[in-house]
Scaffold this active site. Structure first.
Site, PDB file in Angstrom:
ATOM      1  N   ASP A 166      -3.181   3.087  19.528  1.00  0.00           N
ATOM      2  CA  ASP A 166      -4.020   3.179  20.740  1.00  0.00           C
ATOM      3  C   ASP A 166      -3.164   3.538  21.955  1.00  0.00           C
ATOM      4  OD1 ASP A 166      -6.415   2.122  19.332  1.00  0.00           O
ATOM      5  OD2 ASP A 166      -5.167   0.340  19.183  1.00  0.00           O
TER       6      ASP A 166
ATOM      7  N   GLY B 198      -0.709   4.654  -0.929  1.00  0.00           N
ATOM      8  CA  GLY B 198      -1.864   5.111  -0.159  1.00  0.00           C
ATOM      9  C   GLY B 198      -1.488   6.200   0.831  1.00  0.00           C
TER      10      GLY B 198
ATOM     11  N   HIS C  86      -7.720  -3.897  18.236  1.00  0.00           N
ATOM     12  CA  HIS C  86      -7.648  -2.506  17.773  1.00  0.00           C
ATOM     13  C   HIS C  86      -9.056  -2.137  17.293  1.00  0.00           C
ATOM     14  CE1 HIS C  86      -6.469   1.173  15.872  1.00  0.00           C
ATOM     15  NE2 HIS C  86      -6.808   0.738  14.679  1.00  0.00           N
TER      16      HIS C  86
ATOM     17  N   ILE D  81      -1.312   6.172   4.249  1.00  0.00           N
ATOM     18  CA  ILE D  81      -0.317   5.845   5.286  1.00  0.00           C
ATOM     19  C   ILE D  81       1.049   5.685   4.633  1.00  0.00           C
ATOM     20  CG2 ILE D  81       0.389   4.146   7.042  1.00  0.00           C
ATOM     21  CD1 ILE D  81      -2.568   3.579   7.528  1.00  0.00           C
TER      22      ILE D  81
ATOM     23  N   GLY E 250       0.810  -1.229   0.000  1.00  0.00           N
ATOM     24  CA  GLY E 250       0.000   0.000   0.000  1.00  0.00           C
ATOM     25  C   GLY E 250       0.835   1.268   0.000  1.00  0.00           C
TER      26      GLY E 250
ATOM     27  N   ARG F  32     -11.806   1.961   6.376  1.00  0.00           N
ATOM     28  CA  ARG F  32     -13.262   2.078   6.551  1.00  0.00           C
ATOM     29  C   ARG F  32     -13.690   3.513   6.289  1.00  0.00           C
ATOM     30  NH1 ARG F  32     -14.736   2.528  12.998  1.00  0.00           N
ATOM     31  NH2 ARG F  32     -12.769   3.458  13.644  1.00  0.00           N
TER      32      ARG F  32
HETATM   33  P1  NAD Z   1      -5.482   4.007   1.372  1.00  0.00           P
HETATM   34  O1  NAD Z   1      -6.728   3.572   0.672  1.00  0.00           O
HETATM   35  O2  NAD Z   1      -5.097   5.449   1.333  1.00  0.00           O
HETATM   36  O3  NAD Z   1      -4.255   3.180   0.831  1.00  0.00           O
HETATM   37  C1  NAD Z   1      -4.276   1.802   0.747  1.00  0.00           C
HETATM   38  C2  NAD Z   1      -3.294   1.424  -0.356  1.00  0.00           C
HETATM   39  O4  NAD Z   1      -3.165   0.016  -0.331  1.00  0.00           O
HETATM   40  C3  NAD Z   1      -3.793   1.805  -1.768  1.00  0.00           C
HETATM   41  O5  NAD Z   1      -2.744   2.449  -2.465  1.00  0.00           O
HETATM   42  C4  NAD Z   1      -4.149   0.462  -2.386  1.00  0.00           C
HETATM   43  O6  NAD Z   1      -3.953   0.438  -3.804  1.00  0.00           O
HETATM   44  C5  NAD Z   1      -3.164  -0.453  -1.661  1.00  0.00           C
HETATM   45  N1  NAD Z   1      -3.540  -1.866  -1.643  1.00  0.00           N
HETATM   46  C6  NAD Z   1      -4.765  -2.414  -1.507  1.00  0.00           C
HETATM   47  N2  NAD Z   1      -4.699  -3.755  -1.572  1.00  0.00           N
HETATM   48  C7  NAD Z   1      -3.388  -4.063  -1.710  1.00  0.00           C
HETATM   49  C8  NAD Z   1      -2.687  -5.272  -1.838  1.00  0.00           C
HETATM   50  N3  NAD Z   1      -3.318  -6.460  -1.853  1.00  0.00           N
HETATM   51  N4  NAD Z   1      -1.342  -5.231  -1.971  1.00  0.00           N
HETATM   52  C9  NAD Z   1      -0.678  -4.047  -1.982  1.00  0.00           C
HETATM   53  N5  NAD Z   1      -1.306  -2.864  -1.888  1.00  0.00           N
HETATM   54  C10 NAD Z   1      -2.643  -2.865  -1.745  1.00  0.00           C
HETATM   55  O7  NAD Z   1      -5.610   3.494   2.880  1.00  0.00           O
HETATM   56  P2  NAD Z   1      -4.738   3.948   4.152  1.00  0.00           P
HETATM   57  O8  NAD Z   1      -5.388   5.143   4.772  1.00  0.00           O
HETATM   58  O9  NAD Z   1      -3.309   4.013   3.783  1.00  0.00           O
HETATM   59  O10 NAD Z   1      -5.042   2.730   5.145  1.00  0.00           O
HETATM   60  C11 NAD Z   1      -4.544   1.435   4.881  1.00  0.00           C
HETATM   61  C12 NAD Z   1      -5.106   0.447   5.900  1.00  0.00           C
HETATM   62  O11 NAD Z   1      -4.611   0.754   7.196  1.00  0.00           O
HETATM   63  C13 NAD Z   1      -6.630   0.454   6.044  1.00  0.00           C
HETATM   64  O12 NAD Z   1      -7.112  -0.870   6.199  1.00  0.00           O
HETATM   65  C14 NAD Z   1      -6.855   1.246   7.325  1.00  0.00           C
HETATM   66  O13 NAD Z   1      -8.097   0.937   7.936  1.00  0.00           O
HETATM   67  C15 NAD Z   1      -5.691   0.747   8.140  1.00  0.00           C
HETATM   68  N6  NAD Z   1      -5.311   1.544   9.315  1.00  0.00           N
HETATM   69  C16 NAD Z   1      -4.929   0.853  10.415  1.00  0.00           C
HETATM   70  C17 NAD Z   1      -4.535   1.535  11.556  1.00  0.00           C
HETATM   71  C18 NAD Z   1      -4.122   0.780  12.789  1.00  0.00           C
HETATM   72  O14 NAD Z   1      -3.878   1.401  13.833  1.00  0.00           O
HETATM   73  N7  NAD Z   1      -4.002  -0.529  12.744  1.00  0.00           N
HETATM   74  C19 NAD Z   1      -4.521   2.936  11.557  1.00  0.00           C
HETATM   75  C20 NAD Z   1      -4.919   3.614  10.397  1.00  0.00           C
HETATM   76  C21 NAD Z   1      -5.320   2.899   9.265  1.00  0.00           C
HETATM   77  C1  LMR Z   2      -7.549   4.274  13.439  1.00  0.00           C
HETATM   78  O1  LMR Z   2      -7.667   3.800  14.568  1.00  0.00           O
HETATM   79  O2  LMR Z   2      -7.406   5.501  13.240  1.00  0.00           O
HETATM   80  C2  LMR Z   2      -7.541   3.352  12.241  1.00  0.00           C
HETATM   81  O3  LMR Z   2      -7.734   2.023  12.621  1.00  0.00           O
HETATM   82  C3  LMR Z   2      -8.466   3.756  11.162  1.00  0.00           C
HETATM   83  C4  LMR Z   2      -9.910   3.512  11.517  1.00  0.00           C
HETATM   84  O4  LMR Z   2     -10.619   2.879  10.730  1.00  0.00           O
HETATM   85  O5  LMR Z   2     -10.322   3.962  12.583  1.00  0.00           O
END
Ligand code: NAD
Ligand code: LMR
Length: 326
Positions: free
Chosen positions: A161, A14, A189, A16, A11, A94
């Site tokens: 968190d 994206g 989470h 992050i 990703g 989400r």
């Molecule tokens: P985003 O949509 O901006 O970017 C996601 C990227 O991943 C996109 O560029 C997409 O093309 C790519 N992607 C999708 N499927 C893929 C695959 N199979 N292989 C490689 N790349 C792939 O999303 P984001 O804001 O960067 O968030 C990414 C994920 O992180 C989401 O699931 C989000 O909910 C999660 N997240 C988790 C936390 C946490 O604390 N655990 C915090 C924030 C976001």
């Molecule tokens: C967060 O905690 O900010 C991430 O997991 C993104 C989300 O869906 O809340």
């Protein structure tokens, strides 16, 4: 000069990814004397690969001394080849009104495939950190596909968190965040996670004594931390990115630093009453770079036990939802 480590990031085009790659390349994740090779795995979609090329141009333009090479690919067997660390960020985020578990059907598939490929092609010392939501269960899914790499190599991030909780406690006590310690996150989470205020310290004293407001600690504090992701989505229109990237830098950095005490989501072995087949946030101590032991035997009062039972049930339910996929 140390030999470079290979860091796979999914990703990378994206939100992050954009906040993360520059920090890895500048040395904030692995240290100022550790060269890195970035292996950037995006989806095979022209728009995403084009955006990734742009990110790579910007990385070039930073002239980071530690960035030795970049591999841009949509082929997982290239992206994860010989990787020492795999940062699994790529997944759907989400939107408003959704819970993270609603992503399980779509995102779960990604972690089945990636777990298999990592196990086949990554380095023998490979460590995996899952960020894509729902992160705990996605880590469990990826680990379930691995035969060569043991389950303890797969961790998921609850560091966001932990950081959120430390910051809220500091604000409430009107102290700098550096005065807050022993902030541990138990469970998922998700809004059910338990931020263990009864163990936290402020300037070395129990946080509940310093704050002296049990009702706030039990209700408002838990809710603010647990629902912070949704609050950010409501305010920003998209999910947290810079703070998530920062938390991943902390997660990996602390896992590479012996002696660090922090919270990560790991395979449970029944500690603190968690089901032995779920990945749950727990306090750990880093032993050697990349390895950890769960800190056992911390006291749990009735409130903590109740909260852990709730978050454990949610993790068990998520596992049941994906059982057919594994
Ligand atoms: P985003 O949509 O901006 O970017 C996601 C990227 O991943 C996109 O560029 C997409 O093309 C790519 N992607 C999708 N499927 C893929 C695959 N199979 N292989 C490689 N790349 C792939 O999303 P984001 O804001 O960067 O968030 C990414 C994920 O992180 C989401 O699931 C989000 O909910 C999660 N997240 C988790 C936390 C946490 O604390 N655990 C915090 C924030 C976001
Ligand atoms: C967060 O905690 O900010 C991430 O997991 C993104 C989300 O869906 O809340």
């Amino acid at each position: 000069m140390k030999s470079p480590i290979r860091v796979a990031v999914t990703g990378p085009a994206g939100q992050i990814g954009y906040a993360l790659l520059f920090r890895i390349a500048s040395g904030q994740m692995f240290g100022p004397d550790q060269p890195v090779i970035l292996q950037l795995l995006e989806v095979p979609v022209e728009k995403a690969m084009k955006a990734l090329e742009g990110v790579a141009m910007e990385l070039d333009d930073c002239a980071f001394p530690l960035l030795q090479e970049m591999v841009l690919t949509s082929d997982p067997s290239v992206g994860f080849k010989n990787a020492n660390w795999c940062c699994l960020v790529g997944a759907k985020p989400r939107g408003p009104g959704m819970e993270r578990a609603d992503l399980l059907k779509d995102n779960g598939k990604i972690f089945i495939e990636q777990g298999k490929v990592i196990d086949r092609v990554a380095a023998d010392d490979c460590r995996v950190a899952v960020v894509g939501n729902p992160a705990n269960t996605n880590a469990m899914i990826a680990a379930s596909q691995a035969k060569r790499l043991s389950a303890d190599r797969f961790t998921a991030m609850v560091r966001l968190d932990q950081n959120r909780a430390a910051s809220q406690l500091a604000k409430k006590a009107n102290v700098p965040v550096t005065a807050v310690s022993d902030v541990f996150i138990f469970g998922n989470h998700s809004p059910t996670m338990f931020s263990a205020f009864h163990l936290a310290k402020i300037q070395g004293k129990p946080a509940s004594q310093v704050i002296g407001h049990q009702e706030w600690l039990r209700k408002e504090f838990q809710e603010t931390v647990g629902k912070r992701g949704a609050a950010i989505i409501a305010a920003r229109g998209s999910s947290s990115a810079a703070s998530a990237a920062n938390a991943l830098v902390d997660h990996v950095h602390d896992l590479m630093t012996p002696g660090k005490v922090h919270s990560i989501s790991v395979k449970s072995h029944g500690e603190y009453g968690f089901d032995p087949e779920v990945w749950a946030g727990m306090p750990v101590r880093t032993t050697t770079p990349g390895s950890y032991e769960v800190i056992k035997g911390l006291p749990l009062d009735e409130f903590a036990k109740e909260r852990i039972a709730v978050t454990n049930k949610e993790l068990v339910d998520e596992r049941e939802m994906v059982k057919g996929m594994l």
